[in-house]
Structures are given as C-alpha cells and as structure tokens.
Design an enzyme around this catalytic site. Structure first.
Site, PDB file in Angstrom:
ATOM      1  CE1 TYR A 171      -4.353  -0.043  -0.307  1.00 65.34           C
ATOM      2  CE2 TYR A 171      -4.216  -1.828   1.285  1.00 65.34           C
ATOM      3  CZ  TYR A 171      -4.932  -1.106   0.330  1.00 65.34           C
ATOM      4  OH  TYR A 171      -6.207  -1.472   0.033  1.00 65.34           O
TER       5      TYR A 171
ATOM      6  CD  GLU B  62      -4.022   4.102   0.905  1.00 71.62           C
ATOM      7  OE1 GLU B  62      -2.982   3.445   1.153  1.00 71.62           O
ATOM      8  OE2 GLU B  62      -5.169   3.709   1.165  1.00 71.62           O
TER       9      GLU B  62
ATOM     10  CG  ASP C 287      -8.647  10.679 -23.682  1.00 76.89           C
ATOM     11  OD1 ASP C 287      -7.664   9.921 -23.810  1.00 76.89           O
ATOM     12  OD2 ASP C 287      -9.751  10.289 -23.267  1.00 76.89           O
TER      13      ASP C 287
ATOM     14  CB  THR D 170      -4.952   3.999 -21.348  1.00 77.76           C
ATOM     15  OG1 THR D 170      -4.871   4.116 -22.762  1.00 77.76           O
ATOM     16  CG2 THR D 170      -6.377   4.178 -20.899  1.00 77.76           C
TER      17      THR D 170
ATOM     18  CE  LYS E  97      -7.296   2.363 -25.107  1.00 74.41           C
ATOM     19  NZ  LYS E  97      -7.531   3.222 -23.957  1.00 74.41           N
TER      20      LYS E  97
ATOM     21  NE  ARG F 268      -6.786  -3.285 -18.987  1.00 75.85           N
ATOM     22  CZ  ARG F 268      -7.101  -3.506 -20.281  1.00 75.85           C
ATOM     23  NH1 ARG F 268      -6.466  -4.405 -20.980  1.00 75.85           N
ATOM     24  NH2 ARG F 268      -8.047  -2.806 -20.841  1.00 75.85           N
TER      25      ARG F 268
HETATM   26  N1  DSN Z   1     -11.901   0.570 -24.596  1.00 71.84           N
HETATM   27  C1  DSN Z   1     -11.028   1.534 -25.206  1.00 71.84           C
HETATM   28  C2  DSN Z   1     -11.080   1.473 -26.686  1.00 71.84           C
HETATM   29  O1  DSN Z   1     -11.219   0.382 -27.175  1.00 71.84           O
HETATM   30  O2  DSN Z   1     -10.960   2.467 -27.354  1.00 71.84           O
HETATM   31  C3  DSN Z   1     -11.264   2.893 -24.739  1.00 71.84           C
HETATM   32  O3  DSN Z   1     -11.627   2.913 -23.427  1.00 71.84           O
END
Ligand code: DSN
Length: 416
Positions: free
Chosen positions: A53, A55, A199, A226, A229, A235
């Site tokens: 943990y 925090e 974003d 994120t 990707k 993640r």
């Molecule tokens: N689930 C993602 C996507 O496929 O674009 C975005 O959150």
C-alpha cells in the site's frame, strides 16, 4: 509463462489462463486499443510491489516501508515527463476513465461546461456519454465531424466554443483515424478562454515514438492517457500537465484522496519498465511501422472500394463502413472475423443509423500485429484476405481457407 505454481495449486484457473494465452498466440489481434506487453513488463506486474500500500505521493505517504515505492514512482514520473515533455505527471490513475474523471473533478464544478466529441463521431464514453457519472455532473457540449470530409470541423468547434465558453475543451478520440491539428485547438481555446485538455489514450505510443505530434508541444494545458494501448505498457492511466503547478496540485488531490485509494504499485513499476522501453530507438521504429501497416491496409481497402470513414488513416486505426460496403452489420462482421481467428470490434460510425450493439462499422488497428512483427506486405495480405472473406460471407469453403491463411500468418510471428 508456464504458471507452474498455479497449475499445482489451482488447475481450474490454470486451464483458463492457458486458454487465453493460446487464444492470443494463435489469433490475430486487430482491436486498436490492445497490444502485447513485453516479458519485462510482465515480470514487473508480478513483482512484490503488488503487496504494498502506498497512499499519498512519493515522500508524503500514509504508510511506512516506502523506500522502494517512492523510488519506482519517481522513476516512472521522470521517464513520463521526459518522454512527453511535461513538467508534471501523476502516474496513479487506475486507467483512462478514472484519469478523465479526476481532471473533471479537479477543475470543474457541477454544471460547468466541457466541449468534447460525441461517441458516435469518434469520441469516448468518458467524453460525455449520457450513461456516465460525469455527464450527470457536468454539462457536455458535443462536437462532431464535417459531413463531407468526415474529419474534424475546426470552424464548427470554434463556433461552439465561442457560443458556450466551456471551462474545458477536450480533444482526443477513440475512433478517429486522422491527424489532429493541435495548433488549431490552441487558437480556439485562446479565444474562448478554456482550459485545453487532450485525451491521447489511443495514440500515446505514437506520440512517444515521435510518429505523431505531441499536444503538449502545441500549448495544451494537460493530457490524459491510458498506458496499455500503443504505449504498450501495463493497464493504467496517467495525467500529464505541461507547466501549470496550480492545475497539477488540484489534479493530485482529485486522484487521491478524491477518487482513489492506494495506487497499484506493481502497475507503476511495470509502467516504469514500459516507459524505459519507449525511450529506445526500437520503439520509434515500432511507432512508425504501426502507421505504415495501417496505411498499407487502407491502400488495399481503397483499391477494393471498401468504404472507410474519412477515406483512410493517418494513425493506427481504420473505421470500415461494412454495412455500406458488404451489406453486413458490424456485429455480423465481428462474428465472422472471430471464426477465422481475427479479433476486432464492431463500432458505431459517424451518422450511424443502426444500434450500438449492431452498428454499421468495425474498427481495426495495427498496434498488436506490429508488435508481433507484421510488415506492410503482411498488412496488405491481411486486408485482401478480409475483403475476400467479407465478399463471400456464406461460403464455408472460403471461410476455412481464410482461417488457414490467418493461422499461417500467425505462425510466421509466433512470439507474443
Ligand atoms: N476501450 C477503449 C477502446 O477500445 O478504445 C477505450 O476505453
């Protein structure tokens, strides 16, 4: 991974893990938001940081024993700041949706306005979809695409910005295949006096690999992303602030204690590894190849007169209007592709007349297949196979043939 301890302790779980491993290894992954993490990122995810943990923030934690959590979080922060040219970063958001909510709750009061793209035009659920908490709390003004070009309509965005004077203008999309003119957004935000937010969840890796422009270099105040990707990390999420310390302080408080508890330190350790990988020359090559592969597929679709939204791609993804091109719905195509070992996702397209669970489009992306090693010749072959399959959707012999060809392609690039 051989999961030898899981096999010994819990065969039920082991079977499922092996099943997913096999599915990923043998199948062709075309969901544009998915990728394969490296063995080094995997090791960090399974590290002892999972037990801890933490925090708070480095140097200001609420639990003891933070020597190494502080070291790893600071390392991840420094790598992210360098890679994206940001003065400040918070690496604790658990993913992209919590990162966006943290920004809204840090900078807005209930009822404040955000100008953002609607989901059907290529935006994201967290950009104001009526079923989200943020849409209940804040007043989203949607913008869309130009009906003729199916690209961003900066004139319309400016008109809406001047009319509504939103507190935040949000640029960045989940299903938009074209370059974004960050400079034009900056000019619009200057005129409307709005905070400018990007974003970049989908394209963060392409920005890190210098294959696409970085919005922070064009005066965006902050950006969310994120980490799993095109960036090819574990993640997770990040919020990067160009230079405004006041904005950053508010965001930190919104992430913790506003919305989250303890950060997932194993993810942050894995993020540090992924960001280290993204600094290497090989990652630049990867980012360029992702786009080359998408454009190679688009070239084939264009030649075959398959309708793509906006007519092609500048990034990692392609949106096909399969209803107009083949008389098949997105759901039918997703299922047919599944049968031959290709994973992709049905998607609403601009001005779709069909429903979200059975829309007119599918969304394809090249990040995962490029990690596997696909080059432009493979990408072209794949696009041709897809067209042949979709043109003869009922031909069982043809389905079998395409399945065999896909399996052959995947055996050419066996390692995840
Ligand atoms: N689930 C993602 C996507 O496929 O674009 C975005 O959150």
């Amino acid at each position: 991974m051989n999961f030898k301890n899981i096999k010994k302790e819990d065969e039920e779980v082991w079977k499922i893990l092996k099943g997913e491993e096999k599915r990923q290894k043998e199948g062709l992954e075309l969901v544009p938001s998915e990728n394969y993490i490296s063995p080094a990122v995997k090791e960090a995810l399974a590290s002892d940081f999972s037990n801890k943990y933490a925090e708070g923030r480095p140097g200001r934690r609420y639990y003891g024993g933070q020597e190494f959590t502080d070291a790893i979080e600071i390392l991840a922060q420094n790598r992210a700041k360098k890679l994206f040219n940001a003065k400040f970063v918070n690496v604790q958001p658990l993913s992209g949706a919590p990162a966006n909510l943290a920004v809204y709750s840090a900078l807005l009061k209930p009822g404040d306005k955000i100008l953002a793209m609607d989901l059907n035009s290529g935006g994201h659920l967290t950009h104001g979809h009526p079923m989200t908490l943020s849409a209940e709390l804040y007043n989203f003004i949607p913008y869309s695409l130009n009906p003729k070009t199916e690209r961003l309509d900066y004139g319309e965005i400016e008109r809406l910005a001047l009319k509504h004077k939103p507190k935040i203008i949000l640029a960045g999309f989940s299903a938009y295949p074209r370059n974004i003119d960050w400079k034009k957004f900056r000019k619009i935000a200057d005129k409307s006096g709005s905070i400018l937010m990007a974003d970049v969840a989908h394209i963060a890796g392409l920005i890190a690999g210098r294959a696409l422009d970085n919005p922070l270099d064009f005066g965006f105040d902050l950006m969310t992303t994120t980490t799993h990707k095109t960036l090819r990390g574990p993640r997770g999420g990040m919020i990067l602030v160009r230079e405004d310390e006041e904005i950053f302080k508010k965001i930190n408080l919104a992430v913790f204690p506003g919305l989250q508890g303890g950060p997932h330190m194993n993810n942050i350790a894995a993020l540090a590894v992924a960001l280290g990988e993204a600094q290497k020359p090989a990652f630049k090559k990867y980012a360029r190849q992702v786009i080359k592969n998408a454009q190679a597929m688009a070239e084939v679709f264009k030649k075959e007169k398959v309708k793509m939204i906006s007519g092609g791609t500048d990034n990692h993804l392609i949106l096909l209007d399969v209803w107009a091109s083949f008389g098949l719905s997105g759901k039918e195509v997703e299922e047919l592709l599944d049968k031959v070992g290709i994973t992709t996702n049905k998607n609403m397209i601009f001005r779709d007349t069909r429903k979200a669970l059975d829309p007119s489009g599918i969304r394809l992306g090249t990040p995962a297949m490029t990690t596997r090693g696909f080059k432009t010749a493979d990408a072209k072959k794949l696009a041709k196979l897809m067209v042949e399959l979709l043109r003869k959707a009922d031909d069982l012999k043809n389905i079998k043939r395409v399945k065999k060809e896909i399996s052959f392609l995947m055996k050419k690039y066996p390692s995840l």
